[in-house]
Write a protein that holds these residues in place. Structure first.
Motif, PDB file in Angstrom:
ATOM      1  N   ASN A  48     -54.746  13.692  -4.100  1.00  0.00           N
ATOM      2  CA  ASN A  48     -54.912  12.263  -4.340  1.00  0.00           C
ATOM      3  C   ASN A  48     -54.621  11.905  -5.800  1.00  0.00           C
ATOM      4  N   ASP A  49     -54.990  12.788  -6.732  1.00  0.00           N
ATOM      5  CA  ASP A  49     -54.690  12.539  -8.150  1.00  0.00           C
ATOM      6  C   ASP A  49     -53.184  12.413  -8.360  1.00  0.00           C
ATOM      7  N   ILE A  50     -52.429  13.282  -7.701  1.00  0.00           N
ATOM      8  CA  ILE A  50     -50.972  13.265  -7.845  1.00  0.00           C
ATOM      9  C   ILE A  50     -50.387  12.044  -7.137  1.00  0.00           C
ATOM     10  N   GLU A  51     -50.959  11.729  -5.973  1.00  0.00           N
ATOM     11  CA  GLU A  51     -50.487  10.551  -5.242  1.00  0.00           C
ATOM     12  C   GLU A  51     -50.679   9.280  -6.064  1.00  0.00           C
ATOM     13  N   GLU A  52     -51.805   9.180  -6.754  1.00  0.00           N
ATOM     14  CA  GLU A  52     -52.063   7.998  -7.588  1.00  0.00           C
ATOM     15  C   GLU A  52     -50.993   7.837  -8.663  1.00  0.00           C
ATOM     16  N   ILE A  53     -50.566   8.944  -9.247  1.00  0.00           N
ATOM     17  CA  ILE A  53     -49.507   8.870 -10.270  1.00  0.00           C
ATOM     18  C   ILE A  53     -48.204   8.381  -9.636  1.00  0.00           C
ATOM     19  N   LEU A  54     -47.874   8.931  -8.469  1.00  0.00           N
ATOM     20  CA  LEU A  54     -46.651   8.497  -7.791  1.00  0.00           C
ATOM     21  C   LEU A  54     -46.714   7.032  -7.411  1.00  0.00           C
ATOM     22  N   LEU A  55     -47.887   6.589  -6.938  1.00  0.00           N
ATOM     23  CA  LEU A  55     -48.053   5.175  -6.578  1.00  0.00           C
ATOM     24  C   LEU A  55     -47.903   4.282  -7.808  1.00  0.00           C
TER      25      LEU A  55
END
Length: 196
Positions: free
Chosen positions: A185-192
């Motif tokens: 989720n931490d990585i997804e937040e950056i991508l988002l």
């Protein structure tokens, strides 16, 4: 978009609301033709409230609106799927979704949970736990090896080998995230955030 609003006597069709980013089902509501037109015009989900017997824009009182990203109709033209971005929690109970608090984000998140359980539970005989026990350097080295193997397979024409190496890389990457105390989720937040 052809929708058969006359299929039911009340002129309503069910509408499933799904989070556009995670694909989690957020809620179920109903629309008549007027509610759909307002939703398309405003870009904010408006239902027909059966209890209030009127149009009802989700969030009109709470401020928790649903911003429309995509509208599609099922094969029988009698149900609607709306992918939306919620402003905040969706359910009147305070839960993120009317179907429970847990966000379902697909199998990679399930795999991450399984990896975390094996590591946190110190599961003996588990490859995941034994690799984690060897330390961050070994985990990072394994990710590097899998990345190189993926690159090699990308240059060849064996699709099965390529897909298997891609799966190995993702699996070991999840272990590396755990070793670094981060989550998918931490990585997804950056991508988002980059996508905005």
């Amino acid at each position: 978009m052809n929708i058969d609003f006359n299929k039911n006597k009340d002129g309503l069709v069910p509408v499933v609301i799904q989070d556009d980013r995670t694909l989690q089902v957020l809620m179920l509501g109903y629309m008549n033709e007027e509610a759909l037109k307002k939703t398309e015009k405003d870009g904010i989900v408006t239902f027909f409230s059966r209890s209030k017997n009127r149009l009802w824009t989700k969030g009109e009182e709470s401020g928790n609106f649903l911003t429309v990203k995509n509208i599609s109709v099922d094969c029988d033209q009698d149900a609607i799927l709306i992918k939306a971005i919620p402003t905040n929690v969706v359910c009147h109970t305070g839960s993120f979704s009317c179907f429970g608090e847990k966000e379902s984000k697909g199998f990679l998140y399930e795999l991450e949970d399984k990896i975390n359980r094996r590591i946190d539970g110190k599961t003996e005989g588990s490859y995941t736990y034994s690799l984690f026990q060897r330390g961050i350097n070994k985990v990072a080295q394994k990710v590097g090896e899998e990345a190189v193997e993926l690159v090699i397979e990308a240059k060849d024409n064996n699709d099965d080998l390529f897909k298997n190496e891609a799966a190995d890389l993702l699996y070991h990457f999840l272990i590396l995230l755990k070793a670094k105390n981060f989550t998918l989720n931490d990585i997804e937040e950056i991508l988002l955030s980059r996508n905005r």
